[in-house]
Design a protein around this motif. Structure first.
Motif, PDB file in Angstrom:
ATOM      1  N   GLU A 128      -4.672 -13.570  -1.517  1.00 29.77           N
ATOM      2  CA  GLU A 128      -5.236 -12.212  -1.561  1.00 29.77           C
ATOM      3  C   GLU A 128      -4.176 -11.136  -1.801  1.00 29.77           C
ATOM      4  OE1 GLU A 128      -5.102 -13.312   2.913  1.00 29.77           O
ATOM      5  OE2 GLU A 128      -5.463 -14.339   1.026  1.00 29.77           O
ATOM      6  N   ASP A 129      -2.895 -11.465  -1.590  1.00 24.22           N
ATOM      7  CA  ASP A 129      -1.824 -10.496  -1.834  1.00 24.22           C
ATOM      8  C   ASP A 129      -1.244 -10.584  -3.243  1.00 24.22           C
ATOM      9  OD1 ASP A 129      -1.979  -9.373   0.693  1.00 24.22           O
ATOM     10  OD2 ASP A 129      -0.525 -10.779   1.545  1.00 24.22           O
ATOM     11  N   ARG A 130      -1.567 -11.632  -3.978  1.00 27.21           N
ATOM     12  CA  ARG A 130      -1.028 -11.791  -5.338  1.00 27.21           C
ATOM     13  C   ARG A 130      -1.573 -10.693  -6.236  1.00 27.21           C
ATOM     14  NH1 ARG A 130      -1.891 -17.834  -4.573  1.00 27.21           N
ATOM     15  NH2 ARG A 130       0.085 -18.396  -3.612  1.00 27.21           N
ATOM     16  N   ASN A 131      -0.728 -10.156  -7.085  1.00 26.88           N
ATOM     17  CA  ASN A 131      -1.051  -9.066  -8.013  1.00 26.88           C
ATOM     18  C   ASN A 131      -1.453  -7.786  -7.295  1.00 26.88           C
ATOM     19  OD1 ASN A 131      -0.594 -10.748 -10.300  1.00 26.88           O
ATOM     20  ND2 ASN A 131      -2.603 -11.660  -9.946  1.00 26.88           N
ATOM     21  N   LYS A 132      -1.094  -7.658  -6.044  1.00 32.98           N
ATOM     22  CA  LYS A 132      -1.381  -6.468  -5.252  1.00 32.98           C
ATOM     23  C   LYS A 132      -0.059  -5.733  -5.052  1.00 32.98           C
ATOM     24  CE  LYS A 132      -3.030  -5.525  -0.589  1.00 32.98           C
ATOM     25  NZ  LYS A 132      -3.516  -6.195   0.621  1.00 32.98           N
ATOM     26  N   PRO A 133       0.025  -4.465  -5.427  1.00 32.15           N
ATOM     27  CA  PRO A 133       1.290  -3.743  -5.227  1.00 32.15           C
ATOM     28  C   PRO A 133       1.501  -3.423  -3.752  1.00 32.15           C
ATOM     29  CG  PRO A 133      -0.376  -2.259  -6.081  1.00 32.15           C
ATOM     30  CD  PRO A 133      -0.992  -3.643  -6.054  1.00 32.15           C
ATOM     31  N   ASP A 134       2.760  -3.390  -3.359  1.00 29.65           N
ATOM     32  CA  ASP A 134       3.158  -2.932  -2.033  1.00 29.65           C
ATOM     33  C   ASP A 134       2.359  -3.609  -0.915  1.00 29.65           C
ATOM     34  OD1 ASP A 134       5.013  -1.343  -3.324  1.00 29.65           O
ATOM     35  OD2 ASP A 134       3.645   0.341  -3.450  1.00 29.65           O
ATOM     36  N   TRP A 135       2.550  -4.905  -0.821  1.00 30.50           N
ATOM     37  CA  TRP A 135       1.772  -5.727   0.109  1.00 30.50           C
ATOM     38  C   TRP A 135       2.555  -6.145   1.350  1.00 30.50           C
ATOM     39  CZ3 TRP A 135       4.022 -10.420   0.992  1.00 30.50           C
ATOM     40  CH2 TRP A 135       4.971 -10.841   0.040  1.00 30.50           C
ATOM     41  N   THR A 136       3.859  -5.853   1.426  1.00 30.37           N
ATOM     42  CA  THR A 136       4.647  -6.341   2.560  1.00 30.37           C
ATOM     43  C   THR A 136       4.459  -5.440   3.784  1.00 30.37           C
ATOM     44  OG1 THR A 136       6.726  -5.111   2.295  1.00 30.37           O
ATOM     45  CG2 THR A 136       6.412  -7.038   0.853  1.00 30.37           C
ATOM     46  N   ALA A 137       5.015  -5.865   4.906  1.00 30.70           N
ATOM     47  CA  ALA A 137       4.965  -5.066   6.135  1.00 30.70           C
ATOM     48  C   ALA A 137       6.123  -4.067   6.184  1.00 30.70           C
ATOM     49  CB  ALA A 137       4.999  -5.988   7.346  1.00 30.70           C
ATOM     50  N   GLY A 138       6.954  -4.019   5.149  1.00 33.53           N
ATOM     51  CA  GLY A 138       8.102  -3.108   5.100  1.00 33.53           C
ATOM     52  C   GLY A 138       9.282  -3.704   4.354  1.00 33.53           C
ATOM     53  N   CYS A 139       9.126  -4.927   3.905  1.00 33.52           N
ATOM     54  CA  CYS A 139      10.201  -5.620   3.180  1.00 33.52           C
ATOM     55  C   CYS A 139      10.208  -5.225   1.711  1.00 33.52           C
ATOM     56  CB  CYS A 139      10.013  -7.133   3.298  1.00 33.52           C
ATOM     57  SG  CYS A 139      10.199  -7.754   4.987  1.00 33.52           S
ATOM     58  N   ILE A 140      11.166  -5.787   0.988  1.00 31.70           N
ATOM     59  CA  ILE A 140      11.299  -5.620  -0.459  1.00 31.70           C
ATOM     60  C   ILE A 140      10.988  -6.979  -1.068  1.00 31.70           C
ATOM     61  CG2 ILE A 140      12.902  -5.118  -2.339  1.00 31.70           C
ATOM     62  CD1 ILE A 140      14.491  -3.459  -0.109  1.00 31.70           C
ATOM     63  N   ALA A 141       9.937  -7.061  -1.862  1.00 33.59           N
ATOM     64  CA  ALA A 141       9.500  -8.339  -2.421  1.00 33.59           C
ATOM     65  C   ALA A 141       9.727  -8.409  -3.925  1.00 33.59           C
ATOM     66  CB  ALA A 141       8.021  -8.572  -2.116  1.00 33.59           C
ATOM     67  N   VAL A 142      10.159  -9.583  -4.353  1.00 38.94           N
ATOM     68  CA  VAL A 142      10.312  -9.921  -5.764  1.00 38.94           C
ATOM     69  C   VAL A 142       9.602 -11.260  -5.975  1.00 38.94           C
ATOM     70  CG1 VAL A 142      12.488  -8.647  -6.052  1.00 38.94           C
ATOM     71  CG2 VAL A 142      12.552 -11.041  -5.337  1.00 38.94           C
TER      72      VAL A 142
END
Length: 164
Positions: A128-142
């Protein structure tokens, strides 16, 4: 025919050198990491030259500096990479030394916890988080592929600056 075998041998060698704990690429030593939240970009820098750049996702409430645990904001400021986690829940991860003294004091004054466990990591693992912008709890995701490169290039102790 001999030329084909030579080409195949060279390609095989390239494939082998890119395999191991993640993807390994050859690059000069990364002297610092820059993150520009508004531009959604992470840069790996050697001295004054950008070596690589990556698009990023942030916390679910990305605008502004992190104030407290659970606010969904990615912190802003100057930190360093304080650990590497090859067994991360998000493929691989690099720990960021947040919270610093300022963030601890600000949270304490407000009677709050500053939060912690801020990382650069891969993922997301949840469909459900795939292709969703800004989905982390505060981290930086790549992407997982990108964290493999970053993980292989960035050492513990490398400074990281996170800008709005």
């Amino acid at each position: 025919m001999r030329a084909i075998w030579i080409i195949l041998a060279l390609l095989g060698g390239l494939v082998l050198t890119s395999c191991s704990q993640g993807r390994h690429i050859t690059a000069p030593e990364i002297t610092y990491v820059l993150v520009y939240k508004e531009a959604r970009t992470l840069y790996l820098v050697h001295e004054n030259q950008v070596v690589k750049s990556y698009p990023i996702n942030l916390g679910f409430a990305p605008v502004g500096d992190k104030q407290r645990e659970g606010d969904g904001k990615t912190p802003e400021g100057y930190y360093y990479i304080d650990r590497k986690n090859a067994n991360s829940e998000f493929h691989l991860s690099l720990g960021i030394s947040y919270p610093d003294t300022h963030h601890r004091a600000t949270a304490r004054e407000a009677g709050l916890e500053p939060g912690g466990d801020i990382f650069i990591h891969g993922g997301p693992n949840r469909p459900e988080d795939r292709n969703k912008p800004d989905w982390t709890a505060g981290c930086i995701a790549v992407s997982d592929r990108e964290i493999e490169e970053i993980f292989s290039l960035v050492k513990v102790g490398t400074p990281i600056a996170i800008y709005p």
